[in-house]
Scaffold this motif. Structure first.
Motif, PDB file in Angstrom:
ATOM      1  N   LYS A  37     -31.240 -10.944 -52.617  1.00 43.10           N
ATOM      2  CA  LYS A  37     -31.074 -10.759 -51.179  1.00 43.10           C
ATOM      3  C   LYS A  37     -32.387 -10.905 -50.418  1.00 43.10           C
ATOM      4  O   LYS A  37     -32.377 -11.087 -49.196  1.00 43.10           O
ATOM      5  N   GLN A  38     -33.514 -10.831 -51.131  1.00 47.09           N
ATOM      6  CA  GLN A  38     -34.811 -10.978 -50.489  1.00 47.09           C
ATOM      7  C   GLN A  38     -35.225 -12.441 -50.340  1.00 47.09           C
ATOM      8  O   GLN A  38     -36.208 -12.747 -49.659  1.00 47.09           O
ATOM      9  N   VAL A  72     -27.871  -4.904 -60.627  1.00 52.29           N
ATOM     10  CA  VAL A  72     -28.169  -4.344 -59.306  1.00 52.29           C
ATOM     11  C   VAL A  72     -29.585  -4.724 -58.876  1.00 52.29           C
ATOM     12  O   VAL A  72     -29.830  -5.081 -57.710  1.00 52.29           O
ATOM     13  N   ILE A  73     -30.532  -4.675 -59.806  1.00 49.08           N
ATOM     14  CA  ILE A  73     -31.917  -5.038 -59.483  1.00 49.08           C
ATOM     15  C   ILE A  73     -32.008  -6.529 -59.155  1.00 49.08           C
ATOM     16  O   ILE A  73     -32.693  -6.931 -58.204  1.00 49.08           O
ATOM     17  N   ALA A 104     -30.588  -7.112 -55.659  1.00 47.31           N
ATOM     18  CA  ALA A 104     -31.538  -6.738 -54.609  1.00 47.31           C
ATOM     19  C   ALA A 104     -32.611  -7.817 -54.448  1.00 47.31           C
ATOM     20  O   ALA A 104     -33.020  -8.139 -53.327  1.00 47.31           O
ATOM     21  N   LYS A 110     -23.339 -12.000 -54.986  1.00 46.40           N
ATOM     22  CA  LYS A 110     -24.086 -12.181 -53.740  1.00 46.40           C
ATOM     23  C   LYS A 110     -23.220 -12.831 -52.660  1.00 46.40           C
ATOM     24  O   LYS A 110     -23.534 -12.747 -51.471  1.00 46.40           O
TER      25      LYS A 110
END
Length: 303
Positions: free
Chosen positions: A184-185, A177-178, A181, A100
């Motif tokens: 990042k939220q 990858v999940i 994601a 990240k």
């Protein structure tokens, strides 16, 4: 007028079902119909070469009361699930946190780390893993540089299952990858506010990251648990269920009954028992989620 009639005709729900028909036909013929046949065969004696003979609950009774191989394969599979799923998710989350960071060349690093997962559970990877952990494999050659004598990891009952777990953990890319994601939220303002209040990295991780990432953890946990119960290719190629049945996975035992001994009725019963076990485990995970999964919308309503 003709155009309006034509468009009006295609606004009917029939048009929607018409476009969905290829998928619906495939679902019925390739999923529901084979499942129905499998359920019927599970109550019969069926060897592919003969006509099915109704056997009632005989297959299930034999599996649950008199089949030692069933108990062994179930034990091995449960051990594999209990070790591989937490380790894989932990590795995926740790690497996702590292990836990240905004540093130069991060896209390249993400691609290289995700690459093993693109290969999947192919036969080539299994053969490669078998060669790495053989008696004269690359791993023992590496240990020899430090004067350590290695063992044949895949033929040792004490280490064979561990090599399979390590292979699955190594392919953590999809979960990573999940997780990435989901990370990042999470708003950076929460971490900034926590830093102002004096919270360190570990406290931020357990009080901010884990609670807000818990829905993603739940999603990954369910997917990986289901996939681990169905583990087959690696055990079949690398260890063939040995040594001494230490890697005799449930799916491998099912395959052996169906295509090795041509006991298709018996194998169908094993398949339905596997389906029930996966459903029960998934249901337990969802039931437990009310105690550890936190949704952002619920927090806003509470405020």
């Amino acid at each position: 007028m003709m155009v309006r009639r034509f468009l009006g005709r295609w606004e009917s729900p029939v048009a929607g079902y018409l476009f969905l028909s290829p998928w619906l036909i495939g679902l019925l013929l390739l999923t529901f119909w084979p499942m129905a046949q499998s359920l019927y065969f599970s109550f019969t004696k069926y060897s592919l070469l003969e006509t099915p003979v109704w056997f009632g609950l005989g297959n299930y009774e034999r599996i649950l009361t008199a089949d030692a191989a069933f108990a062994q394969s179930l034990k091995v599979t449960l051990l594999f699930v209990l070790f591989s799923v937490p380790l894989k998710l932990s590795a995926a989350l740790l690497v996702a946190i590292l990836l990240k960071q905004n540093i130069r060349g991060m896209s390249f690093y993400r691609t290289m780390i995700y690459l093993p997962s693109l290969i999947g559970t192919s036969i080539a990877v299994s053969i490669l893993w078998k060669n790495i952990f053989a008696k004269d494999g690359l791993f023992n050659q590496f240990l020899a540089l430090f004067g350590i004598q290695g063992v044949s990891w895949i033929t040792n009952p004490n280490t064979a299952l561990s090599t399979l777990v390590l292979l699955v953990v190594w392919q953590f890319g999809s979960s990573m990858v999940i997780f990435l994601a989901g990370l990042k939220q999470i708003s950076s303002e929460l971490y900034e506010a926590a830093s102002v209040d004096g919270a360190g990295r570990f406290r931020q991780f357990f009080n901010i990251t884990i609670p807000l990432l818990s829905p993603v953890i739940l999603f990954n946990l369910v997917l990986q648990t289901i996939g681990s119960f169905q583990m087959f290719t690696q055990a079949f190629i690398i260890t063939e269920g040995g040594p001494i049945n230490s890697t005799y996975m449930y799916a491998l035992y099912l395959y052996d009954r169906a295509f090795g001994r041509l006991q298709m009725g018996y194998a169908s019963a094993l398949a339905w028992i596997l389906l029930v076990m996966i459903a029960v485990c998934t249901a337990l995970i969802f039931l437990s989620s009310r105690y550890w999964v936190h949704y952002e919308n619920e927090g806003r309503k509470a405020r």
